[in-house]
Design a protein around this motif. Structure first.
Motif, short mmCIF file in Angstrom:
data_model
loop_
_atom_site.label_atom_id
_atom_site.label_comp_id
_atom_site.label_asym_id
_atom_site.label_seq_id
_atom_site.Cartn_x
_atom_site.Cartn_y
_atom_site.Cartn_z
N VAL A 1 18.30 1.27 -2.02
CA VAL A 1 19.50 2.11 -1.97
C VAL A 1 19.79 2.67 -4.21
O VAL A 1 19.81 1.94 -4.49
CB VAL A 1 21.28 2.18 -1.63
N ASP A 2 18.79 3.39 -4.51
CA ASP A 2 19.59 3.53 -6.01
C ASP A 2 20.02 5.20 -6.50
O ASP A 2 20.44 5.40 -6.49
CB ASP A 2 17.39 4.37 -6.85
N VAL A 3 20.88 3.66 -7.34
CA VAL A 3 22.28 4.32 -8.06
C VAL A 3 21.64 5.20 -8.84
O VAL A 3 22.08 3.44 -10.11
CB VAL A 3 22.85 3.48 -7.87
N PRO B 1 12.59 2.64 -14.67
CA PRO B 1 13.86 3.33 -13.81
C PRO B 1 14.13 4.78 -14.10
O PRO B 1 14.38 5.59 -15.21
CB PRO B 1 15.01 1.93 -13.74
N GLY B 2 13.95 5.20 -12.79
CA GLY B 2 14.71 7.41 -13.43
C GLY B 2 14.59 7.42 -11.93
O GLY B 2 14.77 8.63 -11.65
N PHE B 3 12.82 7.38 -12.18
CA PHE B 3 11.98 8.54 -10.79
C PHE B 3 11.29 7.70 -9.47
O PHE B 3 10.72 6.91 -10.42
CB PHE B 3 11.42 9.85 -11.71
N GLY B 4 11.59 8.24 -8.86
CA GLY B 4 10.29 7.88 -7.53
C GLY B 4 8.78 7.94 -8.08
O GLY B 4 8.46 9.16 -8.46
N GLY B 5 7.97 7.71 -7.55
CA GLY B 5 6.79 8.37 -7.44
C GLY B 5 5.67 8.25 -9.43
O GLY B 5 4.69 8.66 -9.22
N GLN B 6 6.56 7.49 -9.87
CA GLN B 6 5.65 6.21 -10.91
C GLN B 6 4.31 5.49 -10.37
O GLN B 6 4.57 4.98 -9.45
CB GLN B 6 6.43 6.22 -12.21
N VAL C 1 10.22 -6.61 -6.35
CA VAL C 1 9.74 -6.04 -7.80
C VAL C 1 9.98 -3.90 -7.48
O VAL C 1 9.91 -4.54 -6.46
CB VAL C 1 8.12 -6.20 -7.75
N ASP C 2 9.95 -3.33 -7.80
CA ASP C 2 10.39 -2.20 -7.69
C ASP C 2 9.55 -0.80 -9.13
O ASP C 2 9.79 -1.61 -9.95
CB ASP C 2 11.80 -1.83 -7.78
N GLY C 3 8.94 -0.58 -8.02
CA GLY C 3 8.17 0.75 -9.01
C GLY C 3 6.76 1.19 -8.69
O GLY C 3 6.07 0.22 -8.59
N GLY C 4 6.09 2.05 -8.22
CA GLY C 4 4.69 1.94 -7.93
C GLY C 4 4.04 0.90 -6.85
O GLY C 4 3.09 0.58 -7.04
N ILE C 5 4.56 0.49 -6.18
CA ILE C 5 4.54 -0.10 -4.58
C ILE C 5 3.51 0.68 -3.50
O ILE C 5 4.39 1.14 -3.33
CB ILE C 5 5.45 -1.04 -4.31
N ALA D 1 9.97 0.10 -2.08
CA ALA D 1 8.74 1.21 -2.26
C ALA D 1 9.70 2.24 -1.48
O ALA D 1 9.81 2.23 -0.47
CB ALA D 1 7.07 0.67 -1.07
N GLY D 2 8.92 3.21 -2.39
CA GLY D 2 9.69 4.65 -1.94
C GLY D 2 8.98 5.68 -1.38
O GLY D 2 8.82 5.81 0.21
N ASN D 3 8.11 5.65 -2.05
CA ASN D 3 7.05 6.65 -2.24
C ASN D 3 5.86 6.79 -0.99
O ASN D 3 5.77 7.60 -0.08
CB ASN D 3 6.56 8.05 -3.61
C1 DX5 Z 1 13.28 3.78 -9.89
C2 DX5 Z 1 13.67 2.82 -8.58
C3 DX5 Z 1 12.99 2.63 -7.47
C4 DX5 Z 1 11.77 4.40 -6.84
C5 DX5 Z 1 10.54 3.67 -6.16
O1 DX5 Z 1 14.11 4.28 -10.75
O2 DX5 Z 1 14.56 1.70 -9.04
O3 DX5 Z 1 13.54 2.58 -6.63
O4 DX5 Z 1 12.90 4.69 -5.99
O5 DX5 Z 1 10.55 4.16 -6.04
P1 DX5 Z 1 8.19 4.29 -5.35
O6 DX5 Z 1 8.55 3.07 -5.17
O7 DX5 Z 1 8.13 5.23 -5.71
O8 DX5 Z 1 8.08 3.83 -7.44
#
Ligand code: DX5
Ligand code: ZN
Length: 213
Positions: free
Chosen positions: A35-37, A144-149, A173-177, A195-197
């Motif tokens: 959960v990204d706050v 940090p800040g946005f998904g899909g990077q 790890v978090d981001g671009g996975i 992993a989000g996107n």
């Molecule tokens: C970025 C967030 C991540 C993000 C990951 O600020 O902390 O958790 O949602 O997203 P993807 O996997 O799309 O890079």
């Protein structure tokens, strides 16, 4: 297949149907829900707060991995703890000299794991003294800040540095996975991946999650 923990980030989910999205994750063998706050200050984006975590907790049977990208996290730890967070991770860059105080505050909620996160420009050296005190280190592999990077490979190399300091701490790890960057991280010994996107844009969520392991 490894036993690495997969924590899909609901930042990329359908916010109008969060309960359905949680069920999809559970049925696709996700280990945790990430959960990204975001507060619009620590990062240039605003997302969700403790009331949403509380609502998610009612419909979610797997751990809630709450990632606070906020300034002054100590003001909100109680809210997120009482909302049902299982892991609360905050950013070293948001706390600096009060980092120990915030670690201890989260630890005062005995059932909650404490995580410390670093942005791409922060070195492992800067947080070395805190590593033995926490349950989890979250290495950001994007700003940090946005998904899909795009995944920053040099940041993932910090996995080894953290592991060299502690074998017990969970390294996440978090981001671009995606399936390719996940393999890179697994080879470095990562324990958990957000992993989000990649997970939410796939046609087959179960296969996408399995491909990360
Ligand atoms: C970025 C967030 C991540 C993000 C990951 O600020 O902390 O958790 O949602 O997203 P993807 O996997 O799309 O890079
Ligand atoms: Zn996150």
């Amino acid at each position: 297949m490894s036993n690495v923990i997969v924590a899909p980030s609901i930042l990329s989910s359908d916010f109008a149907n969060l309960e359905t999205e949680i069920k999809r994750l559970e049925n696709s063998a996700a280990d945790w829900v990430h959960v990204d706050v975001m507060d619009g200050h620590f990062v240039p984006n605003l997302t969700i707060g403790a009331p949403v975590v509380k609502a998610l907790n009612k419909v979610c049977s797997i751990p809630l991995d709450v990632h606070l990208m906020i300034e002054n996290p100590e003001k909100y730890i109680k809210d997120f703890a009482l909302a049902g967070s299982d892991i609360i991770t905050f950013h070293y860059e948001a706390t600096k000299e009060k980092t120990l105080e915030v670690i201890n505050l989260i630890k005062s909620y005995v059932d909650i794991k404490v995580g410390l996160s670093i942005k791409p420009k922060t070195s492992v050296k800067e947080i070395e003294e805190f590593i033995p005190l926490v349950d989890l280190i979250l290495i950001m592999t994007v700003e940090p800040g946005f998904g899909g990077q795009k995944f920053m490979q040099d940041c993932a190399d910090k996995i080894k540095e953290v592991k060299a300091i502690s074998k017990d701490v969970i390294v996440e790890v978090d981001g671009g996975i995606n399936n390719i960057t996940a393999k890179y991280c697994r080879d470095l010994g990562v324990d958990a991946m957000v992993a989000g996107n990649y997970v939410f844009s796939s046609d087959n969520m179960k296969e996408a999650i399995a491909s990360l392991r």
